[in-house]
Motif scaffolding. Structure first.
Motif, PDB file in Angstrom:
ATOM      1  N   TRP A  21       0.835  -1.211   0.000  1.00 23.17           N
ATOM      2  CA  TRP A  21       0.000   0.000   0.000  1.00 23.17           C
ATOM      3  C   TRP A  21       0.865   1.254   0.000  1.00 23.17           C
ATOM      4  O   TRP A  21       0.565   2.229  -0.715  1.00 23.17           O
ATOM      5  N   ALA A  22       1.928   1.268   0.797  1.00 22.61           N
ATOM      6  CA  ALA A  22       2.788   2.457   0.883  1.00 22.61           C
ATOM      7  C   ALA A  22       3.482   2.743  -0.439  1.00 22.61           C
ATOM      8  O   ALA A  22       3.607   3.900  -0.860  1.00 22.61           O
ATOM      9  N   ALA A  23       3.921   1.672  -1.116  1.00 19.36           N
ATOM     10  CA  ALA A  23       4.566   1.848  -2.420  1.00 19.36           C
ATOM     11  C   ALA A  23       3.569   2.374  -3.444  1.00 19.36           C
ATOM     12  O   ALA A  23       3.879   3.265  -4.244  1.00 19.36           O
ATOM     13  N   SER A  24       2.356   1.817  -3.434  1.00 12.47           N
ATOM     14  CA  SER A  24       1.354   2.229  -4.410  1.00 12.47           C
ATOM     15  C   SER A  24       0.983   3.700  -4.251  1.00 12.47           C
ATOM     16  O   SER A  24       0.604   4.359  -5.218  1.00 12.47           O
ATOM     17  N   LYS A  25       1.132   4.221  -3.038  1.00 13.86           N
ATOM     18  CA  LYS A  25       0.863   5.636  -2.769  1.00 13.86           C
ATOM     19  C   LYS A  25       2.113   6.506  -2.921  1.00 13.86           C
ATOM     20  O   LYS A  25       2.054   7.721  -2.731  1.00 13.86           O
ATOM     21  N   TYR A  61       9.288  -4.408  -5.789  1.00 12.05           N
ATOM     22  CA  TYR A  61      10.004  -3.410  -6.601  1.00 12.05           C
ATOM     23  C   TYR A  61       9.838  -3.686  -8.092  1.00 12.05           C
ATOM     24  O   TYR A  61       9.710  -2.758  -8.905  1.00 12.05           O
ATOM     25  N   GLU A  62       9.820  -4.952  -8.465  1.00 14.93           N
ATOM     26  CA  GLU A  62       9.679  -5.305  -9.878  1.00 14.93           C
ATOM     27  C   GLU A  62       8.285  -4.993 -10.427  1.00 14.93           C
ATOM     28  O   GLU A  62       8.074  -4.991 -11.650  1.00 14.93           O
ATOM     29  N   ALA A  63       7.337  -4.680  -9.516  1.00 17.65           N
ATOM     30  CA  ALA A  63       6.009  -4.229  -9.957  1.00 17.65           C
ATOM     31  C   ALA A  63       5.990  -2.730 -10.259  1.00 17.65           C
ATOM     32  O   ALA A  63       5.034  -2.238 -10.859  1.00 17.65           O
ATOM     33  N   SER A  64       7.047  -2.015  -9.847  1.00 17.52           N
ATOM     34  CA  SER A  64       7.039  -0.549  -9.958  1.00 17.52           C
ATOM     35  C   SER A  64       6.903  -0.035 -11.393  1.00 17.52           C
ATOM     36  O   SER A  64       6.195   0.957 -11.614  1.00 17.52           O
ATOM     37  N   PRO A  65       7.535  -0.653 -12.414  1.00 20.38           N
ATOM     38  CA  PRO A  65       7.327  -0.136 -13.767  1.00 20.38           C
ATOM     39  C   PRO A  65       5.881  -0.291 -14.248  1.00 20.38           C
ATOM     40  O   PRO A  65       5.392   0.516 -15.036  1.00 20.38           O
ATOM     41  N   VAL A  66       5.205  -1.332 -13.764  1.00 22.05           N
ATOM     42  CA  VAL A  66       3.824  -1.569 -14.167  1.00 22.05           C
ATOM     43  C   VAL A  66       2.887  -0.570 -13.482  1.00 22.05           C
ATOM     44  O   VAL A  66       2.032   0.052 -14.108  1.00 22.05           O
ATOM     45  N   GLY A  68       3.890   2.181 -11.824  1.00 20.29           N
ATOM     46  CA  GLY A  68       4.360   3.553 -11.961  1.00 20.29           C
ATOM     47  C   GLY A  68       4.720   4.248 -10.662  1.00 20.29           C
ATOM     48  O   GLY A  68       4.494   5.447 -10.498  1.00 20.29           O
ATOM     49  N   PHE A  69       5.292   3.496  -9.716  1.00 18.06           N
ATOM     50  CA  PHE A  69       5.786   4.160  -8.502  1.00 18.06           C
ATOM     51  C   PHE A  69       7.310   4.084  -8.468  1.00 18.06           C
ATOM     52  O   PHE A  69       7.910   3.138  -8.948  1.00 18.06           O
ATOM     53  N   ASP A  70       7.927   5.120  -7.908  1.00 20.28           N
ATOM     54  CA  ASP A  70       9.382   5.218  -7.901  1.00 20.28           C
ATOM     55  C   ASP A  70      10.001   4.963  -6.528  1.00 20.28           C
ATOM     56  O   ASP A  70      11.135   5.352  -6.283  1.00 20.28           O
TER      57      ASP A  70
END
Length: 322
Positions: A21-25, A61-66, A68-70
């Motif tokens: 949740w924190a990454a998605s935000k 982390y490997e979900a971040s390009p999909v 769109g979180f940095d």
């Protein structure tokens, strides 16, 4: 601008979902920490390095390009990597197992939370600690004592979760968006929560005008037993999506200095006449942690329910041996 740093202690279901949740935000960079060694699944008598937090962190982390979180996400077993965190979320601890007494659970989780918060105090002395470990109302007290932090920087997550369960059930009953239901709770977590019907509404309309009294009592009972209902359905675990989402809402309010009014387990002394315990009350959450406890008017019945809940919190704390 420096990104916030969030450490999550405990990489189990709740901790890993907090990271999600924190990454998605995009709240900041995330460190997922767990114990250094675990039992070898091939030979339980042996210990092996715990690589699980690193695996979960890499996967997220490997979900971040999909998505769109940095956010940078790392999984570790050493507190050195958590240095100078802004918010530390403590999910570490064991669940209550069949045959285990309340005091046994408190004793085991006191040791775990005490160790965690002593380490947090060394590596992140300016952090705000959000405690999720159970029994919550006792563990937030342990975190305060072990860390030595001022009370406004130690908070327990309970009321946001209980209110979310309550609001979701009410929205379903009314047939409206969950976003339009507002509810306020006081007191301890779960069975000890004190829902305030007078302060509950849907679209600004008092909930008592939308839901019949007997049905409202049924919904309140279901919300109180929300955790147990999920445990019974899952069979081998407990809730983690909603607890994690509730925790991250608190972290977001702190990191973004949003001044959200949320029900949290906060330290109350003169407030509500509680006398020095962490109990569920409405709080303003901002950069400093709990920036204000909001005292509200209670009628005679509400005061009685709240006092019963506070008395149970005091019993839990009395069982803590530090």
């Amino acid at each position: 601008m420096r990104r916030a740093k969030i450490t999550i202690v405990g990489a189990g279901n709740v901790g890993a979902t907090c990271a999600h949740w924190a990454a998605s935000k995009e709240l900041g960079d995330i460190v997922l920490l767990d114990i250094p060694e675990v039992n070898d699944p091939k030979d339980p008598t042996k210990k092996i390095p715990n690589t699980m937090p690193a695996g979960k962190a890499l996967d997220l982390y490997e979900a971040s390009p999909v998505e769109g979180f940095d956010s940078r996400i790392t999984g570790v077993t050493d507190y050195a990597a958590t240095k100078d965190s802004d918010v530390v979320i403590v999910t570490a601890g064991i669940p209550r197992k069949p045959g285990m007494s309340r005091d046994d659970l408190i004793a085991i989780n006191t040791g775990i939370v005490k160790s965690v918060c002593e380490n947090v105090a060394k590596t992140s002395p300016n952090a705000v600690i959000i405690v999720v470990s159970n029994p919550l109302d006792a563990m937030v007290y342990v975190a305060w004592k072990a860390s030595g932090f001022p009370t406004h920087r130690v908070i327990g997550q309970a009321g946001v979760l209980d209110a979310a369960r309550y609001r979701s059930f009410l929205a379903e009953e009314v047939g409206c968006s969950v976003e339009d239901v507002q509810a306020l709770l006081l007191g301890g977590h779960g069975d000890d929560m004190v829902p305030l019907k007078r302060y509950t509404s849907a679209g600004g309309i008092p909930i008592t005008q939308l839901v019949k009294a007997d049905r409202l009592e049924e919904i309140i009972k279901r919300a109180r037993n929300g955790g147990a209902e999920i445990v019974n359905l899952l069979k081998t675990g407990s809730a983690y999506y909603a607890p994690a989402a509730a925790t991250v809402q608190m972290a977001e309010a702190i990191i973004k200095d949003k001044k959200r009014i949320l029900p949290c387990a906060a330290y109350c002394d003169k407030e509500f006449g509680i006398g020095g315990f962490f109990v569920g009350v409405p709080c303003v959450l901002g950069t400093k942690g709990v920036e204000k406890v909001i005292e509200i008017e209670l009628d005679a019945d509400e005061k009685k329910m709240f006092q019963t809940s506070v008395d149970h919190v005091k019993e839990l704390v009395a069982a803590v041996k530090l």
